[in-house]
Design a protein around this motif. Structure first.
Motif, mmCIF file in Angstrom:
data_model
loop_
_atom_site.group_PDB
_atom_site.id
_atom_site.type_symbol
_atom_site.label_atom_id
_atom_site.label_comp_id
_atom_site.label_asym_id
_atom_site.label_seq_id
_atom_site.Cartn_x
_atom_site.Cartn_y
_atom_site.Cartn_z
ATOM 1 N N LEU A 1 12.382 -30.238 25.577
ATOM 2 C CA LEU A 1 11.960 -29.594 26.815
ATOM 3 C C LEU A 1 11.927 -30.547 28.015
ATOM 4 N N VAL A 2 12.078 -31.840 27.795
ATOM 5 C CA VAL A 2 11.896 -32.813 28.875
ATOM 6 C C VAL A 2 12.851 -32.573 30.037
ATOM 7 N N LEU B 1 2.761 -29.917 34.321
ATOM 8 C CA LEU B 1 3.859 -29.086 33.858
ATOM 9 C C LEU B 1 3.973 -29.284 32.352
ATOM 10 N N VAL B 2 3.389 -28.373 31.589
ATOM 11 C CA VAL B 2 3.281 -28.524 30.145
ATOM 12 C C VAL B 2 4.207 -27.539 29.441
ATOM 13 N N GLY B 3 4.752 -27.953 28.303
ATOM 14 C CA GLY B 3 5.644 -27.095 27.543
ATOM 15 C C GLY B 3 4.910 -26.379 26.430
ATOM 16 N N SER B 4 5.465 -25.241 26.037
ATOM 17 C CA SER B 4 4.896 -24.475 24.935
ATOM 18 C C SER B 4 6.014 -23.715 24.243
ATOM 19 N N HIS B 5 6.026 -23.790 22.918
ATOM 20 C CA HIS B 5 6.980 -22.975 22.172
ATOM 21 C C HIS B 5 6.519 -22.765 20.743
ATOM 22 N N HIS B 6 7.057 -21.742 20.141
ATOM 23 C CA HIS B 6 6.758 -21.355 18.759
ATOM 24 C C HIS B 6 5.254 -21.255 18.489
ATOM 25 N N VAL C 1 5.839 -24.176 30.747
ATOM 26 C CA VAL C 1 7.270 -23.958 30.553
ATOM 27 C C VAL C 1 7.477 -23.487 29.123
ATOM 28 N N ARG C 2 7.969 -22.288 28.985
ATOM 29 C CA ARG C 2 8.198 -21.722 27.656
ATOM 30 C C ARG C 2 9.580 -22.143 27.179
ATOM 31 N N ASP C 3 9.652 -22.604 25.933
ATOM 32 C CA ASP C 3 10.927 -22.949 25.310
ATOM 33 C C ASP C 3 11.727 -21.671 25.165
ATOM 34 N N SER C 4 12.973 -21.691 25.598
ATOM 35 C CA SER C 4 13.814 -20.493 25.535
ATOM 36 C C SER C 4 14.110 -20.070 24.104
ATOM 37 N N ASP C 5 13.929 -20.987 23.118
ATOM 38 C CA ASP C 5 14.155 -20.629 21.714
ATOM 39 C C ASP C 5 12.945 -19.964 21.099
ATOM 40 N N GLY C 6 11.775 -20.064 21.746
ATOM 41 C CA GLY C 6 10.554 -19.552 21.146
ATOM 42 C C GLY C 6 10.100 -18.379 21.806
#
Length: 139
Positions: free
Chosen positions: A16-17, A103-108, A134-139
């Motif tokens: 995600l970086v 700006l933090v990422g999140s997924h699955h 920021v949502r991971d597009s895969d999750g």
């Protein structure tokens, strides 16, 4: 526009970086700055008896090198590595550094995390500034 954007980088979410940096650059004020931050969790005492590696000597430098690589020479980006619980340390670092956006990422995620990852969820609850997830597009 934001003057100081903090981007936490989890070792297991490095994919995600680039996306987070792209978003941060769009949100950054002309004279703003970005900090890439990785929080290394402390090794519990009962485990450290069996580990010869000193985190401060080896892992911290490797992680800093990876963060610098992600920054790709951009002078507006600084790189930091701290230890502790990520959800706590990210919010504490942001406050101490005068950050106005995390700006933090999140997924699955799982349902128990209310549709955010557990660290993202903790940062949102603890941060004294705005948080962009920021949502991971895969999750």
């Amino acid at each position: 526009m934001y003057k100081h954007i903090l981007i936490p980088v989890a070792l297991d979410h490095e994919t995600l970086v680039d996306r987070k940096l792209e978003i941060a650059r769009h949100l950054l004020a002309e004279d703003g700055r970005i900090t890439l931050l990785t929080v290394l969790e402390n090794i519990p005492g009962f485990v450290s008896e069996f580990v010869d590696l000193k985190i401060d000597n080896h892992l911290t430098q490797k992680v800093e090198d990876r963060l610098r690589s992600a920054a790709d020479g951009d002078e507006r980006i600084s790189c930091k590595v701290v230890t502790g619980k990520p959800g706590v340390q990210i919010a504490a670092f942001a406050e101490a550094a005068g950050t106005d956006l995390i700006l933090v990422g999140s997924h699955h995620p799982s349902a128990q995390d209310y549709f955010l990852g557990s660290t993202a969820s903790r940062v949102v609850r603890r941060a004294g500034c705005s948080v962009f997830v920021v949502r991971d597009s895969d999750g």
